[in-house]
Write a protein that holds these residues in place. Structure first.
Motif, PDB file in Angstrom:
ATOM      1  N   THR A  26      38.767  55.447  34.166  1.00 37.15           N
ATOM      2  CA  THR A  26      39.742  55.140  35.213  1.00 37.15           C
ATOM      3  C   THR A  26      40.844  56.190  35.246  1.00 37.15           C
ATOM      4  O   THR A  26      41.292  56.625  36.322  1.00 37.15           O
ATOM      5  CB  THR A  26      40.345  53.745  34.979  1.00 37.15           C
ATOM      6  N   THR A  57      39.517  59.196  36.869  1.00 40.25           N
ATOM      7  CA  THR A  57      39.415  58.987  38.312  1.00 40.25           C
ATOM      8  C   THR A  57      40.758  59.194  38.995  1.00 40.25           C
ATOM      9  O   THR A  57      40.837  59.759  40.101  1.00 40.25           O
ATOM     10  CB  THR A  57      38.889  57.571  38.593  1.00 40.25           C
ATOM     11  N   TYR A  94      42.371  51.891  43.084  1.00 41.85           N
ATOM     12  CA  TYR A  94      42.585  51.994  41.642  1.00 41.85           C
ATOM     13  C   TYR A  94      43.049  50.659  41.052  1.00 41.85           C
ATOM     14  O   TYR A  94      42.741  50.338  39.903  1.00 41.85           O
ATOM     15  CB  TYR A  94      43.607  53.096  41.355  1.00 41.85           C
ATOM     16  N   LEU A 111      39.802  48.891  40.712  1.00 43.19           N
ATOM     17  CA  LEU A 111      38.822  49.521  39.824  1.00 43.19           C
ATOM     18  C   LEU A 111      38.979  49.068  38.382  1.00 43.19           C
ATOM     19  O   LEU A 111      37.988  48.685  37.728  1.00 43.19           O
ATOM     20  CB  LEU A 111      38.951  51.046  39.924  1.00 43.19           C
ATOM     21  N   LEU A 112      40.192  49.092  37.844  1.00 38.72           N
ATOM     22  CA  LEU A 112      40.383  48.796  36.427  1.00 38.72           C
ATOM     23  C   LEU A 112      39.999  47.365  36.065  1.00 38.72           C
ATOM     24  O   LEU A 112      39.197  47.159  35.133  1.00 38.72           O
ATOM     25  CB  LEU A 112      41.831  49.098  36.021  1.00 38.72           C
ATOM     26  N   TYR A 140      33.189  50.773  40.431  1.00 38.69           N
ATOM     27  CA  TYR A 140      33.523  51.892  41.331  1.00 38.69           C
ATOM     28  C   TYR A 140      32.921  51.665  42.707  1.00 38.69           C
ATOM     29  O   TYR A 140      33.581  51.902  43.741  1.00 38.69           O
ATOM     30  CB  TYR A 140      33.002  53.192  40.720  1.00 38.69           C
TER      31      TYR A 140
END
Length: 517
Positions: free
Chosen positions: A379, A382, A424, A427-428, A440
């Motif tokens: 992450t 990214t 984001y 995502l985490l 993702y």
């Protein structure tokens, strides 16, 4: 007109700065979650079992030394008291085999877990006569007496030593005995024995199990050490080797280190884990990876001899005054550990003085069972492309304004930027629950879909919205491809940035910026 363009660019730059600050704040969230995950692993280690470090088994023989006084008149009050040391006998040949089943499902705390291993470790050792003789002789030469000024003034060079052969034991050091579910089985010259916990530990700093040597083995060992051609027992031959096999069940987490000792040491490891990280002072001589896991083999004579010298000198200090530090650490990449290990190698090789040993840290090598997909690291990697993604999105919007004469308000820029940041945020937490590529894909698809729907109304047409959505989806796909190529991610990222810049320059090459309305 130029003033309007300048204001628009200023607003876009201000929004980029604002989003950069937001990304920095979100990075602290990633660090916090990563720290909490590591604290859970440390808690599991404290409550269940730690990473393991195993020292190759060896034979320990207690020795009592009584110094003699120079003067009978001073014997009553100035004679040095007797002290004990430990003579060590290392195997002439050791073959260690480790079969490990690694899992992430054994120890869990909610969504967090520790990578654990459970397996069988075996040692096949041979103690030859010449090795036993050299070990005993080396120990006698390196024995240290109590270091007090009054004693040194009254002690002569002569001393009396008693080797307690009947107390000779096979020592099997394991850094955390909680990870030994059942006591190991030991076969000594075809005689099966069960290891026991020591009633009184004679090795300072070491946690270990021991096996009392059978009488015939002790007699054989004594014959080997004294180099006698034969003994009162006609079945004992001073030229005969002592063969020992040790079967040790072991449980641990995160990593496993092995400390080699003896004359010829070889380690073979097999495991079902697909992402091993080889750690310690030596890499494997050979390794092989397959769909079933990996195999690796180590053999390093220099580190083995260094461990022999340093361990024997430490155990031969008077009254067990030297500590052997044998612990595997969760953070195996700490530079201080490697620096300390380098000092051990130099000292064991004879480059420094061993006159006063307080503690030793032996050389080890092994495997860290690292997570193949660390969601926090991925992450964070990214997010390094986040600002580039926002710049490209804003730049695309700006080109639509310039080329297609679209009118886009700064609030619309702001909303699209917030949608990009939401990727984001999604995502985490998703990556903590499912595989990273799945997280993702879900987060990227959600954000691309939302922004694509919104741009239909912002840009005023299906074709323009499809073009922008395709560009955004291609960016997410390209960034994921760069992330998955760990060895080439920097190169691919640089090439990607160059291509993007070239595309923008080609698309805007005929624009007269002074005539933009």
């Amino acid at each position: 007109m130029q003033k309007t363009l300048f204001i628009k660019l200023t607003v876009i730059a201000s929004l980029c700065v604002l989003f950069a600050i937001g990304l920095t704040m979100f990075s602290s969230v990633i660090t916090e979650r990563q720290y909490y995950a590591e604290s859970v692993v440390r808690e599991i280690a404290d409550q269940h079992v730690n990473p393991q470090e195993i020292i190759t088994p060896f034979i320990a023989i207690p020795v009592t030394t009584t110094p003699e006084c120079t003067s009978a008149a001073n014997k009553a009050n100035k004679c040095a008291p007797p002290f004990t040391t430990i003579d060590t006998v290392f195997a002439a040949q050791s073959l260690a085999t480790q079969n490990l089943d690694v899992s992430t499902d054994t120890y869990q705390r909610g969504i967090y877990h520790a990578t654990s291993y459970n397996g069988d470790i075996s040692f096949k050792q041979s103690y030859k006569p010449q090795t036993a003789i050299e070990s005993i002789e080396t120990a006698d030469v390196q024995t240290d007496m109590p270091d007090t000024t009054a004693v040194r003034d009254t002690i002569a060079t002569a001393k009396q030593t008693i080797t307690h052969w009947e107390q000779a034991k096979l020592i099997i050091p394991v850094s955390d005995l909680r990870g030994v579910p059942t006591l190991p089985t030991v076969t000594i010259d075809k005689q099966t024995l069960k290891a026991t916990y020591p009633s009184v530990s004679v090795l300072n700093g070491l946690s270990y199990v021991e096996v009392a040597l059978p009488q015939n083995t002790v007699t054989q060992l004594k014959a080997n050490a004294t180099a006698l051609p034969h003994t009162a027992n006609s079945n004992i031959n001073a030229n005969q080797a002592i063969d020992i096999t040790i079967d040790l069940p072991l449980v641990g987490i995160s990593n496993l280190n092995t400390v080699p000792t003896g004359s010829n040491f070889e380690l073979s490891m097999q495991s079902n884990w697909h992402a091993p990280n080889f750690i310690g002072k030596a890499l494997p001589n050979t390794k092989d990876f397959s769909a079933e896991g990996f195999t690796a083999n180590w053999q390093n004579q220099y580190l083995t001899v260094a461990n022999n010298q340093y361990l024997s000198q430490c155990l031969n200090t008077a009254n067990n005054s030297c500590t052997v530090d044998s612990r595997a650490r969760l953070d195996s990449g700490n530079p201080a550990d490697y620096e300390a290990a380098a000092v051990v190698v130099q000292e064991a090789a004879g480059s420094t003085n061993h006159g006063n040993l307080n503690s030793v840290r032996l050389n080890s090598f092994g495997v860290s069972f690292a997570e193949p997909n660390d969601v926090y690291l991925q992450t964070e990697r990214t997010m390094k492309y986040a600002l580039l993604l926002i710049l490209i999105s804003f730049g695309t919007f700006f080109l639509f304004e310039v080329i297609k004469s679209s009118r886009i308000h700064p609030i619309q820029y702001l909303l699209v930027g917030c949608a990009l940041l939401t990727f984001y945020v999604l995502l985490l937490p998703l990556a903590e629950q499912i595989a990273f590529w799945q997280a993702y894909a879900i987060a990227g698809s959600s954000c691309v879909g939302l922004i694509g729907w919104y741009t239909y109304y912002v840009l005023g047409g299906v074709k323009r919205a499809v073009i922008f959505t395709a560009i955004l989806a291609g960016l997410y796909a390209a960034f994921y491809g760069i992330l998955t190529t760990e060895d080439l991610n920097l190169l691919l990222g640089a090439v990607f940035c160059f291509i993007l810049l070239a595309c923008v320059m080609v698309m805007t090459r005929k624009i007269d910026w002074y005539k933009i309305a």
